[in-house]
Motif scaffolding. Structure first.
Motif, PDB file in Angstrom:
ATOM      1  N   PRO A 220     -14.401 -10.615  49.863  1.00 17.03           N
ATOM      2  CA  PRO A 220     -13.684  -9.439  50.375  1.00 17.03           C
ATOM      3  C   PRO A 220     -13.288  -9.654  51.844  1.00 17.03           C
ATOM      4  O   PRO A 220     -14.029 -10.275  52.604  1.00 17.03           O
ATOM      5  CB  PRO A 220     -14.721  -8.320  50.257  1.00 17.03           C
ATOM      6  CG  PRO A 220     -15.827  -8.869  49.402  1.00 17.03           C
ATOM      7  CD  PRO A 220     -15.801 -10.341  49.559  1.00 17.03           C
ATOM      8  N   ASP A 221     -12.119  -9.140  52.211  1.00 14.31           N
ATOM      9  CA  ASP A 221     -11.631  -9.305  53.583  1.00 14.31           C
ATOM     10  C   ASP A 221     -12.651  -8.810  54.600  1.00 14.31           C
ATOM     11  O   ASP A 221     -12.915  -9.463  55.604  1.00 14.31           O
ATOM     12  CB  ASP A 221     -10.321  -8.520  53.776  1.00 14.31           C
ATOM     13  CG  ASP A 221      -9.179  -9.163  53.007  1.00 14.31           C
ATOM     14  OD1 ASP A 221      -9.404 -10.269  52.468  1.00 14.31           O
ATOM     15  OD2 ASP A 221      -8.091  -8.556  52.937  1.00 14.31           O
TER      16      ASP A 221
ATOM     17  N   GLU B 163     -15.826  -8.553  54.352  1.00 14.50           N
ATOM     18  CA  GLU B 163     -16.995  -9.418  54.437  1.00 14.50           C
ATOM     19  C   GLU B 163     -16.675 -10.671  55.273  1.00 14.50           C
ATOM     20  O   GLU B 163     -17.472 -11.098  56.107  1.00 14.50           O
ATOM     21  CB  GLU B 163     -17.429  -9.812  53.024  1.00 14.50           C
ATOM     22  CG  GLU B 163     -18.567 -10.805  52.945  1.00 14.50           C
ATOM     23  CD  GLU B 163     -19.902 -10.225  53.400  1.00 14.50           C
ATOM     24  OE1 GLU B 163     -19.946  -9.021  53.753  1.00 14.50           O
ATOM     25  OE2 GLU B 163     -20.892 -10.976  53.423  1.00 14.50           O
TER      26      GLU B 163
ATOM     27  N   LYS C 128      -7.057 -16.710  54.633  1.00  9.44           N
ATOM     28  CA  LYS C 128      -6.462 -16.352  53.341  1.00  9.44           C
ATOM     29  C   LYS C 128      -5.001 -16.765  53.277  1.00  9.44           C
ATOM     30  O   LYS C 128      -4.545 -17.321  52.289  1.00  9.44           O
ATOM     31  CB  LYS C 128      -6.609 -14.842  53.103  1.00  9.44           C
ATOM     32  CG  LYS C 128      -8.070 -14.458  52.915  1.00  9.44           C
ATOM     33  CD  LYS C 128      -8.266 -13.380  51.867  1.00  9.44           C
ATOM     34  CE  LYS C 128      -9.746 -13.258  51.522  1.00  9.44           C
ATOM     35  NZ  LYS C 128     -10.029 -12.244  50.529  1.00  9.44           N
TER      36      LYS C 128
ATOM     37  N   SER D 115     -18.635 -11.670  41.030  1.00 11.14           N
ATOM     38  CA  SER D 115     -18.390 -11.021  42.315  1.00 11.14           C
ATOM     39  C   SER D 115     -19.041 -11.846  43.427  1.00 11.14           C
ATOM     40  O   SER D 115     -20.070 -12.498  43.214  1.00 11.14           O
ATOM     41  CB  SER D 115     -18.941  -9.600  42.307  1.00 11.14           C
ATOM     42  OG  SER D 115     -20.353  -9.655  42.291  1.00 11.14           O
ATOM     43  N   TYR D 116     -18.404 -11.794  44.586  1.00 14.59           N
ATOM     44  CA  TYR D 116     -18.889 -12.597  45.709  1.00 14.59           C
ATOM     45  C   TYR D 116     -20.258 -12.103  46.148  1.00 14.59           C
ATOM     46  O   TYR D 116     -21.189 -12.886  46.332  1.00 14.59           O
ATOM     47  CB  TYR D 116     -17.883 -12.507  46.855  1.00 14.59           C
ATOM     48  CG  TYR D 116     -18.311 -13.263  48.097  1.00 14.59           C
ATOM     49  CD1 TYR D 116     -18.204 -14.653  48.148  1.00 14.59           C
ATOM     50  CD2 TYR D 116     -18.809 -12.596  49.203  1.00 14.59           C
ATOM     51  CE1 TYR D 116     -18.592 -15.352  49.267  1.00 14.59           C
ATOM     52  CE2 TYR D 116     -19.191 -13.291  50.341  1.00 14.59           C
ATOM     53  CZ  TYR D 116     -19.083 -14.664  50.374  1.00 14.59           C
ATOM     54  OH  TYR D 116     -19.453 -15.353  51.473  1.00 14.59           O
TER      55      TYR D 116
END
Lengths: 254, 491, 182
Positions: A77-78, A80, A118, A133-134
């Motif tokens: 996620p951005d 994170e 990214k 999921s991360y």
């Protein structure tokens, strides 16, 4: 008349010289003035100065997990990504770069780095697997169980022991030094970092991802998110067996 | 028209008397040999003078725009560089002509020394020349301060710290230098006054004295191996020599003029191609990434200070320069007679070779500054990919610790990284695991170059770091064994 | 034109009046020179009287225990025309809570004790490093290695109403440090 021509020629030459003079190589380029300011918040120079040391010149083949990894960039996620750059990752050698956490990067620079990762390296290709999921399960996801190290041990024998050896004590032949059941190794890697490496593997160093079949037995099937939790639980258990190596800088494993 | 001019000249001459004073000076005879090919040795002094004229001209020009105030100086320099017509060129020319002046002065001094031209009766000419060299170096240092950027700010800091080491009156000297409790406007104004009024005033005064001495003592003839200087007979011999001399004003000047013109063209070309130096950024001491370096004439001193043992440092800062200047000053007192030809003065030739080799080597070291840590190496210098590819998980962690603990700032891998400590690419062949842990934990014994990391590392960090360091060997090479490198730990 | 050379008058004993006048002239000259130079030398070298200034660095709670932060402020010893050179940085380290929960801080000037270059703080290794000649200091300011003859310069600090304040630092040198103790 000839002298008039000479004079004209002379004036022309002088004019040309002056005009060229404006482009003498020593003349400072006004462009560099703006560029210097822009470089403070542009990805490439920031990455080169602050990340290359551990994550590798091209985001790969550094000792730290590769950032130039489409799978990683697809699932992280951005928020994170930014948080880890800013605050560091406790339990690992990833330092905090945010100025408020004692680093030297401003908020804008942290954002530029996170977004640049990214935009530079995220792949446009669709990754067809259902991606784990991360981050591990959140508390509100009641269907998810915490990882189980017994199940993890069974999984390890199938998914990991081929290279890391039985119980992670090192494989055979060229894999002899692949041991990860090492107190010092586990003391310096957090559960989240373990999870990430199990998911993404290290394509730059030949370690397969959660779905990779290379070097794994035929009965191996793609790891699911709960299975990854189980593996992490096993490794965390190995770590906890060795409390005495806990270290003051990296002890707070989240 | 011509007639009118001549009338005007006569009118002035009757009142000023230049035809009786100035013209004979310019027409003074110089030894015939100095007008021959040997005359090319004599061009450096006049070239220094030419550069000085350029410095005065460009300096006045720059002073029309430059603002010598701490809050505006940087902006005015940026304006000169980017906006004022030819401002960048004047700045560049002022820097490179100043550098050229130092080069020419050194060449001039070297020639005078090698040819023994400082001997009787020209001892004082040499001594005044030494003062001119000091003035020029003073101009260089004060000029660097006026380029109000981080190098200027930290240059003042270093100068202040050196002055602060003076016993007893140190704090007073620092305050006299900086003019304030902090480095800022007062210091800039002081160095502006030095650069624009005080030192130029001294320089021009001593220059007039120097030129007067040159005229009064005459230009020395090129040295001849069979004609040593004897103060008792020199005047008569020189006088005899001048009977066949040629007037300076005229063809004898051509060589000087040609060389000066060529030197100016070269310097202008360099200025036009390389452009102005700095300013590198606003002189804000809280901005990170400062890496102050002195100007090139002082790099050798920077290197000497970095390489000297701490116990000798204060001596090198405060006493050594005085000793060097004293020695330069006393050269003509120690030897004002005897042979002038280099072929008869091997010690003098050797001294020049040794001095320039030393200065050259120290300057080279000053440029590369291997004693300075590379403050960003730990995040900007990658672990070599061949090392990463052959590393075990433990060794990978070790290389992360190596970066994380800033080891890379002082230790290079495969030539990349700091060079304050040894390159560790093959350290695994030199030191055993135990020796490595001992070195990392305790640093250099007695607080030398390497800090003790014992308290800065956890056991796990130390373990993986040692694994990594032991693995740093060319493939196939065995790790170091105890007996091979440290006989004292033999059982 | 030729100048006549003026011959000095043949030696005669000076009349007392002339001797007195010579003496008077020397004395007057000396007095005049002193009258000019004393104020001028004072102008050049005398230090302006500065009162002690305290600068607020922030709430005590903003400084985590055992960590080092860089704090920048505008030095009140400045002149209005000092520009950005009046910006001053210090390192603030909050030591673990001491006995009686008394706050204990370490406040260091950024200047290396060797030649005044700006040291950088590396939290990962817990060291300060100097870019000039490689002086290294531990987190508590003590010299670790390299050429510095002593540790980092300590600034005077105090806590007023939960605010950490530091005494505005001058440029510190070996014989003119920022505190009385070191």
């Amino acid at each position: 008349m000839a002298s008039r021509h000479t004079l004209n020629g002379f004036v022309l030459a002088l004019g040309a010289l002056l005009a060229v003079g404006c482009d003498w190589p020593g003349k400072p380029d006004p462009g560099t003035r703006q560029r210097a300011a822009e470089e403070l918040t542009s990805f490439v120079p920031l990455y080169r100065q602050h990340c290359v040391g551990c994550h590798g010149a091209d985001g790969q083949q550094g000792p730290a997990p590769p950032l130039n990894d489409p799978l990683f960039l697809a699932i992280v996620p951005d928020a994170e990504l930014e948080r880890v750059i800013r605050r560091g990752r406790r339990g690992t050698p990833m330092p905090a770069f945010g100025i408020e956490a004692g680093g030297e990067l401003s908020d804008a620079q942290v954002t530029a780095l996170a977004q640049g990762l990214k935009s530079h390296w995220k792949s446009d290709e669709k990754l067809d697997e259902p991606l784990p999921s991360y981050l591990p399960a959140d508390g509100d996801d009641s269907t998810r169980q915490p990882g189980d190290r017994e199940r993890g041990a069974t999984l390890f024998a199938v998914a990991c022991a081929g290279c890391h050896g039985e119980n992670g004590r090192g494989g055979e032949g060229s894999d002899a030094n692949n041991a990860i059941h090492e107190p010092a190794f586990l003391a310096l890697i957090s559960n989240q970092a373990l999870r990430r490496i199990i998911i993404t593997g290290r394509s730059d160093l030949g370690m397969p991802s959660f779905a990779g079949k290379d070097g794994r037995p035929d009965d191996f099937s793609t790891l699911t998110s709960p299975q990854i939790d189980d593996l992490v639980a096993l490794l965390a258990h190995w770590r906890d067996e060795q409390g005495q190596l806990a270290n003051p800088h990296t002890s707070n494993v989240p | 028209m011509n007639h009118l001019l001549r009338e005007l000249g006569n009118w002035i001459d009757v009142r000023v008397g230049y035809s009786e004073t100035l013209l004979p000076m310019l027409r003074h005879p110089i030894p015939r040999a100095a007008d021959g090919p040997m005359g090319w040795w004599y061009v450096f002094g006049s070239a220094s003078l030419t550069f000085l004229l350029i410095q005065i001209l460009t300096g006045i020009g720059l002073s029309l725009v430059y603002v010598p105030a701490a809050n505006e100086a940087y902006e005015s320099l940026v304006y000169l560089d980017y906006e004022h017509p030819f401002g960048w060129f004047l700045r560049a020319l002022h820097y490179y002509a100043g550098s050229g002046m130092v080069v020419m002065l050194l060449a001039h001094m070297t020639q005078v020394f090698l040819h023994g031209a400082y001997k009787y009766p020209r001892e004082l000419t040499w001594m005044v020349g030494v003062v001119l060299l000091l003035c020029t170096l003073g101009m260089f240092f004060s000029g660097q301060i006026l380029r109000w950027d981080p190098d200027a700010y930290w240059g003042l800091a270093v100068a202040g710290s050196m002055a602060g080491r003076v016993p007893v009156i140190g704090p007073w000297v620092v305050h006299a230098l900086l003019g304030s409790e902090i480095i800022g406007a007062a210091a800039l104004s002081r160095f502006f006054a030095l650069h624009v009024f005080v030192i130029p005033g001294a320089l021009l005064t001593f220059l007039v004295l120097h030129l007067w001495l040159v005229l009064r003592c005459g230009i020395s003839a090129p040295p001849a191996a069979d004609r040593p200087v004897d103060p008792a007979t020199y005047e008569a011999e020189y006088h005899e020599e001048l009977r066949q001399g040629v007037p300076f004003l005229g063809d004898a000047m051509l060589r000087d003029l040609f060389f000066s013109a060529a030197a100016v063209i070269v310097v202008v070309a360099i200025a036009a191609v390389v452009g102005p130096k700095g300013p590198t950024g606003p002189p804000d001491p809280t901005l990170g990434g400062a890496n102050p370096r002195p100007e090139w004439p002082f790099l050798w001193l920077f290197a000497l200070l970095a390489l000297s043992p701490p116990a000798a440092e204060t001596f090198i800062m405060l006493v050594f320069p005085v000793v060097v200047i004293g020695i330069l000053f006393l050269v003509p007192v120690v030897s004002n007679r005897g042979h002038r030809a280099p072929s008869r003065r091997p010690v003098a030739v050797l001294a020049v070779i040794v001095i320039y080799t030393t200065l050259g080597a120290l300057t080279y070291l000053g440029v590369t500054a291997p004693w300075s840590p590379e403050m960003r190496a730990w995040t900007s210098a990658a672990i070599p990919t061949d090392v990463v590819e052959r590393s075990s998980p433990l060794e990978l962690q070790g290389s992360l610790v190596f970066q994380y603990k800033n080891c890379r700032n002082c230790h290079a891998l495969e030539g990349v990284g700091g060079r304050r400590g040894p390159d560790l690419t093959t350290v695994g062949t030199r030191l055993t695991r135990d020796q490595l842990i001992d070195q990392v934990s305790n640093g250099t014994p007695g607080g030398g170059n390497m800090p003790a990391y014992g308290k800065q590392m956890s056991p796990a960090e130390m373990t993986v770091l040692a694994d990594f360091l032991v693995s740093l060997r060319p493939s196939g090479q065995p790790p170091a064994k105890v007996w091979s490198s440290s006989p004292t730990t033999r059982p | 034109m030729d100048h006549e050379i003026i011959q000095p008058p043949t030696e005669q004993p000076h009349p007392p009046r002339r001797v007195f006048f010579r003496w008077l002239t020397s004395a007057a000259g000396a007095v005049a020179a002193a009258l000019v130079s004393v104020p001028f030398v004072g102008y050049l070298f005398q230090q302006r009287k500065q009162s002690v200034h305290w600068v607020a660095l922030g709430k005590v709670a903003e400084f985590p225990f055992g960590e080092t932060r860089t704090v920048a402020f505008d030095n009140p010893l400045r002149q209005p025309w000092d520009g950005v050179t009046a910006h001053t940085g210090v390192f603030v380290r909050r030591e673990g809570p001491g006995e009686g929960a008394v706050d204990r801080f370490l406040v260091f000037a950024v200047n290396c004790a060797h030649l005044g270059c700006p040291v950088s703080w590396f939290p990962q290794s817990g060291l300060f490093m100097c870019p000039c000649h490689g002086g290294v200091y531990y987190a508590n300011g003590q010299r670790a290695s390299g050429p510095p003859p002593r540790g980092l310069f300590h600034c005077e600090w105090r806590v007023v109403d939960g605010n950490l304040e530091v005494q505005a630092p001058h440029y510190p040198t070996l014989h003119d440090t920022l505190d009385q103790t070191t």
